[in-house]
Structures are given as C-alpha cells and as structure tokens.
Enzyme design. Structure first.
Site, mmCIF file in Angstrom:
data_model
loop_
_atom_site.group_PDB
_atom_site.id
_atom_site.type_symbol
_atom_site.label_atom_id
_atom_site.label_comp_id
_atom_site.label_asym_id
_atom_site.label_seq_id
_atom_site.Cartn_x
_atom_site.Cartn_y
_atom_site.Cartn_z
ATOM 1 N N ASP A 150 0.858 -1.180 0.000
ATOM 2 C CA ASP A 150 0.000 0.000 0.000
ATOM 3 C C ASP A 150 0.899 1.238 0.000
ATOM 4 O O ASP A 150 1.907 1.292 0.726
ATOM 5 C CB ASP A 150 -0.892 -0.013 1.246
ATOM 6 C CG ASP A 150 -1.806 1.196 1.321
ATOM 7 O OD1 ASP A 150 -2.939 1.094 0.833
ATOM 8 O OD2 ASP A 150 -1.378 2.231 1.878
ATOM 9 N N ILE A 151 0.561 2.226 -0.838
ATOM 10 C CA ILE A 151 1.355 3.457 -0.900
ATOM 11 C C ILE A 151 1.052 4.300 0.340
ATOM 12 O O ILE A 151 -0.112 4.618 0.626
ATOM 13 C CB ILE A 151 1.034 4.254 -2.177
ATOM 14 C CG1 ILE A 151 1.319 3.397 -3.423
ATOM 15 C CG2 ILE A 151 1.850 5.544 -2.228
ATOM 16 C CD1 ILE A 151 0.873 4.030 -4.721
ATOM 17 N N GLU B 175 -4.798 2.344 -3.987
ATOM 18 C CA GLU B 175 -3.333 2.348 -3.943
ATOM 19 C C GLU B 175 -2.770 1.031 -3.425
ATOM 20 O O GLU B 175 -1.587 0.951 -3.074
ATOM 21 C CB GLU B 175 -2.838 3.509 -3.068
ATOM 22 C CG GLU B 175 -3.146 3.386 -1.585
ATOM 23 C CD GLU B 175 -4.514 3.939 -1.196
ATOM 24 O OE1 GLU B 175 -4.674 4.320 -0.031
ATOM 25 O OE2 GLU B 175 -5.409 3.989 -2.063
#
Length: 585
Positions: A463-464, A509
């Site tokens: 996950d960003i 994301e």
C-alpha cells in the site's frame, strides 16, 4: 517417359489402342510400362475384362486402378466413365513393382508392415503411389505407421470413390491381386534416372471464428467449444442433419494445423448425438475454422504451384483431386484448375475421397485438396513452360468472393473486439495489471496447486503510504503518476525474480503479488527490493514516496479468503509499526 490416354468403350477400341502402343514401342527403347485404370462404377465384370485384355496384349505391363468420382485426362474432367492411361518409361534404370493388400481398420497396420518388408528388398524405390478404399474407416493409424518408412521415399495417392457421393462402395484393383472392395494398392517407383516432385494446392480459406475441439475420440469429432460438433454446421450454414449431410458439407471442411501445415478435413457423416465422423483422427485442444473455397485464391494458388512445377520440367503429371472441388466448381468449370497443368506435361488423375501426400516423414491425409506428382526421367534439358488464361468470373463468383471477404473482415473485427473485452474483464484499466477479480482467481488457482502438489505459494500485499495526501494536494493526475511508478517497479522486479508470478491492483493504492513456488523469506526479499526501488523514484510534484508491505506464505488447508486476511493483517502491522517497511506474517 511417354504417356497415352484413352477411354475404354469396348473390346475392339481397347485392342486397337493397345496395338498402337505396341507399334510405338517397337521403335523405341522402353523399360517399365504401367496402366492406370479409372472407372466411375464398380462393375467388376467390366474392370476384369479391361485388365484381362491389357494382360493378354501386353504381358510385361503392370496395371492398377480404382473406382472414382470422375477422371482427369489431358488436364480436364473426362466425359468418359472408364479411362485408361498408359505410362511408358524409356530409361533402362527405371523400375516399378506392384503390391496389394486387404485394408480395414483391423489390418491397416499389417499392410504397412508388409510394405516395409518389401521396401527393404528394393533399395531403388524413390516413391510410392497408393490407391485405397478409405470410406468408413479412420486412416490415422495407417498414416502414422508410414513415419517409419525411409523419409527419402515420397508417398502420394488418393482414396477410391464412387460417382455417387453418398455411396460408400468403392474398389481398387491391380495385376498383383485383382479386384477388391477393401484394399490398398502400392506402386513402387524408382531408379537412378527417375525424378519425382510432389506438392499440394488448396486455395480454401478459413471463414468465421475459431472453434476449440473440446472433445474427440479418434475419428469422431464430438464437441466444439463444449457443444455438439454438428451445431456449428447448423448454426452457421443451416445444414440439416440428414442423409444429405456429407454432400452438403463437402464444400465446407474444417481448416486447422496438423504436423506443422494447414490442412482441410471434411466430415463424412453426422451422427444422432451431434458428433461428426471424420475421415481421419482429429486431436483435442486444437483450434479449427470452417473453410470455404475462394475462386480467386484457388486460381492464384494454381498459377503459383504451376510455375514451380514447370521449373521441375516433368514429362507427366498425376493429379489426385478431391471430389469436393468438383462439387464446388461444377462440371462446367472444374477444369479451370486442372487444365493449365496440361501446358506443362500430359496430365491425368481422378477425383478422390481423400488425398495423401507425405510431408517430411509424415504421411498426411488431406481433404478438398489437389495433390500433384510430377515425374521425369533424366536431367532437365528444356526451358520451363506454363500457360494459364486470365479470365473474368461470373457475377455469382464475384459476389461469393466479396461475401467471403466481408465475413473474414467482420470476423477479424469481432475477434479483436472480443479480445479487448476479455482483456478489460481481467485487467485494471490504468496499470494493465490484473484486476482484483482476476488476482483472486489466480490466488485460488495457486492454492489449489499447492494443496495438490505441495508447491509453495506466497503473497505480497503493498500500500502506498499517505497516498490520499498526494491526490488531495497535487491532484489525481499526479496520483496516477505515483501509481504507475509503483506499477513499473513491481513488474520489473517480479518478472526478474519469478516469471510465473501474477501482479494485480487490489484496489486504489493497494497491490497484490502472487508468487508460486516461493517461500515467505524469498518473497520478503522481493518485497524489500520493490520497496527500496520505489522509494528512490523522484516524482515531479509528490517527490519521493514510500510503501508498506505485508508478506505471508500459504498454509496447508487455507483457502483464498483466509490467506488474504493474513496478508492484509501483515500489511496493517507494517503500517502500524511506522510504515515504509516489510512485515512477514
């Protein structure tokens, strides 16, 4: 090499023709003499009579023949139902030998074994012409057994037929064993000065979409795309399942690749369960399309093939043409495709129930095809010569050609559209990675393989970090740039480490990587390489970004939901412990 072609219309005429040949031979040096006899009926009495006269008037000659769906003489469809073709060899080194055996599915392999034994005794053999009764049986075992024959020996020929396309009765005969309604005749040819060139010509083009052969048993084609094979003919061509099925489908064979070449295969019957009986075995999991003859393509193929044959400078041409081609053109126009060969050399042959030609070591049974054997004694000494008239077709033929082109173009467009739809169904539109549904399917597939074979599987979920701030501060375009930057890193890293892996966008994301055959420690190394490579990217507005990563290895008995919950928890721990790190769950 000299050839005489004439019809058998009575004892007196046949004897006069034979006398002319004997007179010609007296002034020449000759060796082998072979009579090819083609009859549109299976009248054994008439056939035996012709053979007896030939044997009486020319005892040293060999003869062979079969029943046909029509005969080709001087390159054209003959008006005579009974034709005799006499070929005389003029080089002393040229030799021929006749063999004949019973032929059925039970003894087809015996025939080939006997043939192989005879070939061992005759190292001079360069080619084998075969005539066989093939209706009602699969010739696949017969053809496959021929792969053990010396690959330098060419094999060509045709299946005996009947003038009535719906009649399975046929016959072969020869000086070796006489008349047979279930048999095969082999004419062995060879010698230092005999040269033989063989080729095949189709001109049929595939139409419409591809079908996958999903079920087949030997020569019985049971299902296409999981449905009864007959449905393809009814749905797309409106051909009913009745006693005329064979006749109605002759012009529409299946087109598919076999032993590396494109061939045509026609069904000979439709069965009550919707399966189709083919003339030869057809494999499962191959793609096939219904084909149709395009006159322009056929004649272009004839011209191209004719010029190549002319370069060989043959003295005679033997033609084995499928009866379906005669049906396609009709009696008035069929000679358009065989007539031009007469400009090269005397051309004769017959319309068959199947054509045979060896390609490399494989003897292939063709349908709806022209098989041509060109023969010459001695070296090339003349300039190649081939003539073919250019002419316009009728409006009917032009319309057929245009419709075929329309169907071909429409099918290509539809196939392209379907490919795009199929791609859209499994890919994320921004990243071109697998979408969530496809990623879930691949996780289930990898877990099933693990539970069946013990092949490990690990998941990486990432996950960003602080991605919402990127969209809120710099806009969604910059957010997309960040997502695409991570996508590029994931693809490059994973493809280098594990080409069998699957990469997917899990949502927003979040990303998921499925790693078959990888344990959690190796997966963590891959995950860390992705993390550090991504952190090194400098985006125009968002500058440097980081990711948090969870890694798990699947456990025995886990399903997709269970392992996804664990990898999600591992990702949560990476986030909770300060982000920009890999956590192994």
């Amino acid at each position: 090499m000299k050839q005489f072609q004439f019809e058998f219309s009575g004892v007196g005429k046949l004897k006069r023709e034979l006398d002319k040949i004997n007179q010609w031979r007296k002034s020449k040096v000759t060796s082998a003499v072979v009579f090819s006899i083609y009859a549109e009926n299976i009248d054994q009495e008439q056939i035996d009579l012709a053979c007896e006269i030939i044997e009486s008037e020319m005892p040293d000659a060999q003869y062979l023949g079969c029943s046909t769906n029509g005969t080709i003489t001087e390159g054209r469809l003959s008006d005579s139902p009974f034709v005799v073709v006499c070929t005389i060899c003029e080089y002393p080194s040229t030799q021929v030998h006749l063999l004949q055996y019973p032929l059925s599915e039970d003894n087809a392999l015996d025939a080939i074994e006997n043939l192989k034994k005879e070939l061992e005794k005759r190292p001079w053999v360069k080619a084998i012409e075969l005539l066989a009764t093939i209706r009602g049986m699969s010739m696949t075992p017969f053809c496959e057994a021929c792969t053990e024959i010396n690959p330098d020996i060419q094999i060509f020929g045709g299946g005996a037929f009947n003038i009535d396309l719906n009649n399975d009765n046929a016959c072969v005969f020869s000086k070796a064993r006489g008349y047979s309604e279930k048999g095969v005749v082999f004419l062995l040819c060879g010698g230092d000065d005999l040269n033989i060139h063989t080729t095949h010509i189709t001109g049929w083009k595939p139409l419409g979409r591809e079908f996958l052969v999903t079920k087949a048993n030997g020569s019985i084609l049971q299902e296409l795309d999981g449905k009864p094979a007959y449905d393809a003919y009814y749905k797309y061509l409106n051909i009913p399942n009745n006693e005329h099925f064979f006749y109605n489908t002759l012009e529409f064979p299946f087109f598919y690749k076999h032993h590396g070449i494109n061939i045509l295969r026609a069904p000979i019957a439709s069965n009550a369960d919707g399966s189709l009986t083919m003339t030869s075995n057809i494999e499962e999991n191959v793609y096939a399309r219904i084909a149709y003859g395009d006159p322009w393509t056929i004649l272009n193929s004839i011209e191209e093939g004719g010029r190549k044959i002319a370069e060989f400078q043959p003295e005679i041409l033997k033609v084995f043409s499928c009866a379906a081609r005669r049906t396609f053109w009709g009696n008035d126009e069929i000679s358009k495709e065989t007539g031009p060969f007469q400009s090269i050399a005397p051309t004769s042959g017959f319309y068959t129930s199947g054509e045979f030609l060896r390609t490399d070591k494989d003897l292939i049974q063709h349908n709806v095809t022209l098989v041509i054997a060109a023969m010459r004694e001695g070296p090339i000494d003349d300039k190649a010569h081939f003539e073919m008239d250019s002419e316009n077709f009728s409006g009917k033929v032009s319309m057929i050609s245009r419709l075929a082109k329309f169907i071909e173009a429409a099918t290509a467009e539809l196939a392209e559209a379907n490919q795009k739809l199929a791609k859209m169904a499994i890919e994320d539109s921004l990243t071109n990675l697998c979408n969530r549904a496809e990623t879930q399917r691949r996780i289930r597939e990898a877990l099933e393989d693990y539970n069946n074979t013990g092949k490990k599987v690990s998941l990486i979920m990432m996950d960003i970090d602080n991605f919402k701030m990127v969209n809120d501060t710099y806009g969604h375009k910059e957010g997309d740039n960040v997502i695409l930057g991570l996508t590029k890193v994931i693809k490059e890293t994973v493809e280098k480490s594990n080409p069998d892996a699957s990469c997917g966008r899990w949502g927003g994301e979040e990303f998921m990587v499925v790693l078959p055959g990888i344990d959690c420690h190796k997966a963590a190394e891959i995950a860390n390489e992705i993390r550090t490579s991504f952190a090194a990217i400098l985006f125009p507005k968002a500058r440097r970004k980081t990711i948090s990563v969870g890694v798990v290895e699947a456990l025995r008995g886990e399903n997709a939901d269970m392992v996804c919950v664990r990898v999600d928890s591992a990702l949560y721990e990476a986030k909770n412990n300060g982000k920009n790190q890999v956590f192994i769950g």
